[in-house]
Enzyme design. Sequence first.
Site, PDB file in Angstrom:
ATOM      1  N   ASN A 193     -12.561  -1.680  -4.704  1.00 32.71           N
ATOM      2  CA  ASN A 193     -12.218  -2.177  -6.373  1.00 32.71           C
ATOM      3  C   ASN A 193     -13.491  -3.248  -6.648  1.00 32.71           C
ATOM      4  O   ASN A 193     -13.663  -4.344  -5.913  1.00 32.71           O
ATOM      5  CB  ASN A 193     -10.785  -3.199  -6.499  1.00 32.71           C
ATOM      6  N   GLU A 247      -0.800 -17.939  -8.363  1.00 34.96           N
ATOM      7  CA  GLU A 247       0.186 -17.141  -9.357  1.00 34.96           C
ATOM      8  C   GLU A 247       1.564 -17.537  -9.070  1.00 34.96           C
ATOM      9  O   GLU A 247       2.709 -17.036  -9.628  1.00 34.96           O
ATOM     10  CB  GLU A 247      -0.057 -15.697  -9.144  1.00 34.96           C
ATOM     11  N   CYS A 250      -6.558  -6.621  -6.998  1.00 33.65           N
ATOM     12  CA  CYS A 250      -6.000  -6.126  -5.593  1.00 33.65           C
ATOM     13  C   CYS A 250      -5.446  -7.124  -4.739  1.00 33.65           C
ATOM     14  O   CYS A 250      -4.994  -6.638  -3.608  1.00 33.65           O
ATOM     15  CB  CYS A 250      -7.143  -5.244  -5.049  1.00 33.65           C
ATOM     16  N   HIS A 251      -5.745  -8.460  -5.085  1.00 30.03           N
ATOM     17  CA  HIS A 251      -4.867  -9.152  -4.287  1.00 30.03           C
ATOM     18  C   HIS A 251      -3.638  -9.260  -4.231  1.00 30.03           C
ATOM     19  O   HIS A 251      -2.995  -9.815  -3.353  1.00 30.03           O
ATOM     20  CB  HIS A 251      -5.502 -10.703  -4.631  1.00 30.03           C
ATOM     21  N   TYR A 284       0.714  -1.346  -0.058  1.00 35.51           N
ATOM     22  CA  TYR A 284      -0.021   0.176   0.041  1.00 35.51           C
ATOM     23  C   TYR A 284       0.808   1.367  -0.088  1.00 35.51           C
ATOM     24  O   TYR A 284       0.558   2.475  -0.789  1.00 35.51           O
ATOM     25  CB  TYR A 284      -0.826   0.014   1.356  1.00 35.51           C
TER      26      TYR A 284
END
Length: 160
Positions: free
Chosen positions: A108, A143, A116-117, A86
Site C-alpha cells: 500500500n 484510534e 493498512c494498519h 487478512y
Amino acid sequence: MILIADENGLYGSWFMGQKYDRLGFEDLEIAEQSSSILSEAQAWLDAYFAGQEPDFCPPLSPQGSPFQQRVWQELVKIPAGSTMTYGQLAELLACKSAQAIGGAVGKNPLSIFIPCHRVLGSQGQLTGYAGGLERKVWLLEHEGLSLDDKSRVVLRKKND
C-alpha cells in the site's frame, strides 16, 4: 512522513525509512514544492494525529495492479477504531489466498490514508507492517484500540 503528489492526486505517503518507501518513484526526480493536494493531505494528517476523524480527504491516486487496487479500495472502508483480518479481506474479495491479500496490503503506497494498519492476523494478532510494528501499535492505540498481553488487538475502545 514523505508525501508525493501532483496536481491530480496523492500518489504516496510513507514513514521515513519504511519498507517499500517510494516504491515505483525511486528513479523520478522529485521536487520539493507546495501544492493544493499536498496542503490538503497535510491538513488531513494534522486532523488525524490530533485525534479527529477528518471529514475530507485529498484525491488519492495509488499506483498498483488491478488486484492491489481492489484490496486498497476495501481497506479505505475499514473505519477508524475497527479492524479486519487478512482472511476476512480474502473472503470479501473472493480471493483464495490471504497471503496474496497480505502482499497487496504490504505494498500500500498511502500509509494512513489507506489504513493498512487496521489489518490483523487470523487471531487478531499484529502482523507485519511496512512502517514498522511499533508504528502499527501506536496507530491502533491512537484510534482507541487496546492490545492484550499476547499482542492481540482487543476490539474495544480504551475508555469502555
